[in-house]
Design an enzyme around this catalytic site. Sequence first.
Site, mmCIF file in Angstrom:
data_model
loop_
_atom_site.group_PDB
_atom_site.id
_atom_site.type_symbol
_atom_site.label_atom_id
_atom_site.label_comp_id
_atom_site.label_asym_id
_atom_site.label_seq_id
_atom_site.Cartn_x
_atom_site.Cartn_y
_atom_site.Cartn_z
ATOM 1 N N GLY A 116 -7.559 60.129 38.900
ATOM 2 C CA GLY A 116 -8.803 59.387 39.124
ATOM 3 C C GLY A 116 -9.935 59.865 38.223
ATOM 4 N NE ARG B 123 -17.658 58.048 44.929
ATOM 5 C CZ ARG B 123 -17.034 58.130 46.106
ATOM 6 N NH1 ARG B 123 -17.730 58.377 47.198
ATOM 7 N NH2 ARG B 123 -15.729 57.996 46.180
ATOM 8 C CG ASP C 52 -9.729 64.487 44.738
ATOM 9 O OD1 ASP C 52 -8.680 64.662 45.373
ATOM 10 O OD2 ASP C 52 -10.270 63.364 44.610
ATOM 11 C CG ASN D 8 -14.833 61.408 46.772
ATOM 12 O OD1 ASN D 8 -13.852 61.330 46.048
ATOM 13 N ND2 ASN D 8 -14.769 61.250 48.081
ATOM 14 C CG ASN E 62 -29.816 115.267 29.447
ATOM 15 O OD1 ASN E 62 -30.324 114.223 29.040
ATOM 16 N ND2 ASN E 62 -30.198 115.856 30.553
ATOM 17 C CG ASN F 84 -22.495 100.390 17.216
ATOM 18 O OD1 ASN F 84 -23.623 99.954 16.968
ATOM 19 N ND2 ASN F 84 -21.655 99.787 18.015
ATOM 20 C CE1 TYR F 85 -21.238 94.864 12.446
ATOM 21 C CE2 TYR F 85 -23.467 94.097 12.878
ATOM 22 C CZ TYR F 85 -22.176 93.850 12.455
ATOM 23 O OH TYR F 85 -21.834 92.595 12.039
HETATM 24 C C1 UD1 Z 1 -6.399 57.946 50.440
HETATM 25 C C2 UD1 Z 1 -5.425 57.446 51.497
HETATM 26 C C3 UD1 Z 1 -6.127 57.442 52.842
HETATM 27 C C4 UD1 Z 1 -6.634 58.840 53.157
HETATM 28 C C5 UD1 Z 1 -7.524 59.336 52.047
HETATM 29 C C6 UD1 Z 1 -7.866 60.780 52.258
HETATM 30 C C7 UD1 Z 1 -3.950 55.872 50.358
HETATM 31 C C8 UD1 Z 1 -3.659 54.460 50.121
HETATM 32 N N1 UD1 Z 1 -5.011 56.127 51.138
HETATM 33 O O1 UD1 Z 1 -7.430 57.004 50.378
HETATM 34 O O2 UD1 Z 1 -5.221 57.028 53.846
HETATM 35 O O3 UD1 Z 1 -7.338 58.817 54.388
HETATM 36 O O4 UD1 Z 1 -6.841 59.243 50.762
HETATM 37 O O5 UD1 Z 1 -8.800 61.185 51.296
HETATM 38 O O6 UD1 Z 1 -3.250 56.739 49.883
HETATM 39 N N2 UD1 Z 1 -5.158 58.678 42.648
HETATM 40 C C9 UD1 Z 1 -4.429 58.664 41.495
HETATM 41 N N3 UD1 Z 1 -3.953 57.482 41.029
HETATM 42 C C10 UD1 Z 1 -4.180 56.313 41.672
HETATM 43 C C11 UD1 Z 1 -4.931 56.336 42.853
HETATM 44 C C12 UD1 Z 1 -5.419 57.536 43.309
HETATM 45 O O7 UD1 Z 1 -4.199 59.701 40.866
HETATM 46 O O8 UD1 Z 1 -3.700 55.295 41.188
HETATM 47 C C13 UD1 Z 1 -5.692 59.943 43.136
HETATM 48 C C14 UD1 Z 1 -7.220 59.948 43.092
HETATM 49 O O9 UD1 Z 1 -7.670 60.518 41.885
HETATM 50 C C15 UD1 Z 1 -7.578 60.795 44.275
HETATM 51 C C16 UD1 Z 1 -6.422 60.593 45.254
HETATM 52 O O10 UD1 Z 1 -5.358 60.074 44.481
HETATM 53 O O11 UD1 Z 1 -7.595 62.152 43.930
HETATM 54 C C17 UD1 Z 1 -6.761 59.685 46.414
HETATM 55 O O12 UD1 Z 1 -7.091 58.436 45.896
HETATM 56 P P1 UD1 Z 1 -8.263 57.573 46.495
HETATM 57 O O13 UD1 Z 1 -8.327 56.311 45.773
HETATM 58 O O14 UD1 Z 1 -9.494 58.400 46.594
HETATM 59 O O15 UD1 Z 1 -7.692 57.284 47.965
HETATM 60 P P2 UD1 Z 1 -8.528 56.907 49.209
HETATM 61 O O16 UD1 Z 1 -8.953 55.520 49.098
HETATM 62 O O17 UD1 Z 1 -9.563 57.931 49.470
HETATM 63 CA CA CA Z 2 -10.711 59.439 48.322
#
Ligand code: UD1
Ligand code: CA
Length: 455
Positions: free
Chosen positions: A12, A16, A103, A226, A376, A385-386
């Site tokens: 991701g 933010r 994260d 986030n 002392n 030194n340099y």
């Molecule tokens: C997700 C969960 C939700 C949970 C929440 C907890 C799903 C569908 N939902 O929601 O049930 O309560 O986390 O925080 O799984 N990421 C990728 N590639 C992608 C999508 C996401 O690497 O294609 C990574 C993001 O960078 C992030 C994490 O996965 O670190 C979670 O993704 P995010 O989109 O934030 O999920 P939520 O909507 O918060």
């Molecule tokens: Ca999230």
Amino acid sequence: MRPLHVVILAAGQGSRMKSALPKVLHKIAGLPMLHHVIGTARRLGAENIHGVIGHGADLVRAETQGDDLQWVLQEQQLGTGHAVAQTLPNLPDNARVLVLYGDVPLIRTDTLQQLVAGIDDQTLGLLTVTLDNPDGYGRILRDGAGEVTAIVEQKDATAEQKLICEVNTGILAVSAARLKSWLPQLSNRNAQGEYYLTDIIAMAVGESMAVRVNQPENPYEVQGVNNRLQLAELERWFQRQEADRLMTEGATLADPGRVDVRGKLTIGNDILIDINVVFEGEVELADGVSIGPGCVIRDSRIAAGAVIHAHSIVDGAEVGVAAQVGPFARLRPGTRLAADTKVGNFVETKKAIVGEGSKISHLSYVGDASLGRNVNVGAGTITCNYDGVNKFQTVIGDGVFVGSNTALVAPVTVAEGATIGAGSTITRDINARELAVARGRQRNLADWARPEKKS
Ligand code: UD1
Ligand code: CA
């Protein structure tokens, strides 16, 4: 035991954070969040760690090392299920797979150990948490018998489902074989048009698998970052835990909210740490060490009973038993102070070996030097030194007395028991027990008439 493979989602953008740095490289306790998670995966004994990267992939890869790491690029972030699916070709069929998040940095090893221990071919492990405010999270659906049946995302949930306070942390563990059969079947027909990893829960239940739920001891373990407010919140929680550990292990902290540990701090008993002290890298404090307010201690070992007075910086140094440092001292890498030494205010040392009982009490620079015992060094002494190109050594024997405001032009050796008159610029070696004076001789002119102001 079937091998454990850990998948870490880190593709991701983290918009933010308002940052050029990929989110997972933002630091907690001096270490990128992703590295915290990788460390946890290693402590679990993961055979391989699969990082799913996208935004800032090159930087993430460059900053993160390890033979056990396998990167997969997720070009487009089409959902958590799609993200995990990218790793399927690299997962052995017999593996147990644990899904973590780059994260969500502070998940504890023992929480995950319990989660992973509970899974087998017929059991999926799911980590949930119960929150007063479940807003934004996927909700855990249970049947009349209390068994988990599915996860519904906030945006797909009915008003009634939104009242559920048990939420999905996103962390789960299941066999690779099951993932390989389920993930290709995911659909993105939902409110967000994403491939949800969470949909595998209903698939597992559909195949009569058990869903075994664990919860973390503390909700901070599963808190994601986030924005920078959440980053700061987790930093404080992390530091509070470190402070609690230090107090439990025998340190008195003037204020547990004003000490930061960014690395590994090992302590003995009866340690005193005043306010606003920062520890970085690997630091060891032996019994009875006292650290004054405002100090920074990095990659150093401090022996029993030593005192580091206020506002000193100790970096890459060894401080001997009962030594006194500061206030306002700066020990740079390669400094080794023996027992009962003193390095006082406004003194800088670098690659300086200082023998037992020797003192450099005020306003000096001692670099590339070795001092014997009971030397002392007077106020304002400088080792030159340099020469602008090369560095040279200053060697000072046992019991030497260096008068104030001496310049020692290296390379130079001052043998044991020698004395140097104040204000000297020493350019030649001095033999044992000699007195060296190297300054203009004083002349006193009688009845000197000062100039008078013209009217
Ligand atoms: C997700 C969960 C939700 C949970 C929440 C907890 C799903 C569908 N939902 O929601 O049930 O309560 O986390 O925080 O799984 N990421 C990728 N590639 C992608 C999508 C996401 O690497 O294609 C990574 C993001 O960078 C992030 C994490 O996965 O670190 C979670 O993704 P995010 O989109 O934030 O999920 P939520 O909507 O918060
Ligand atoms: Ca999230």
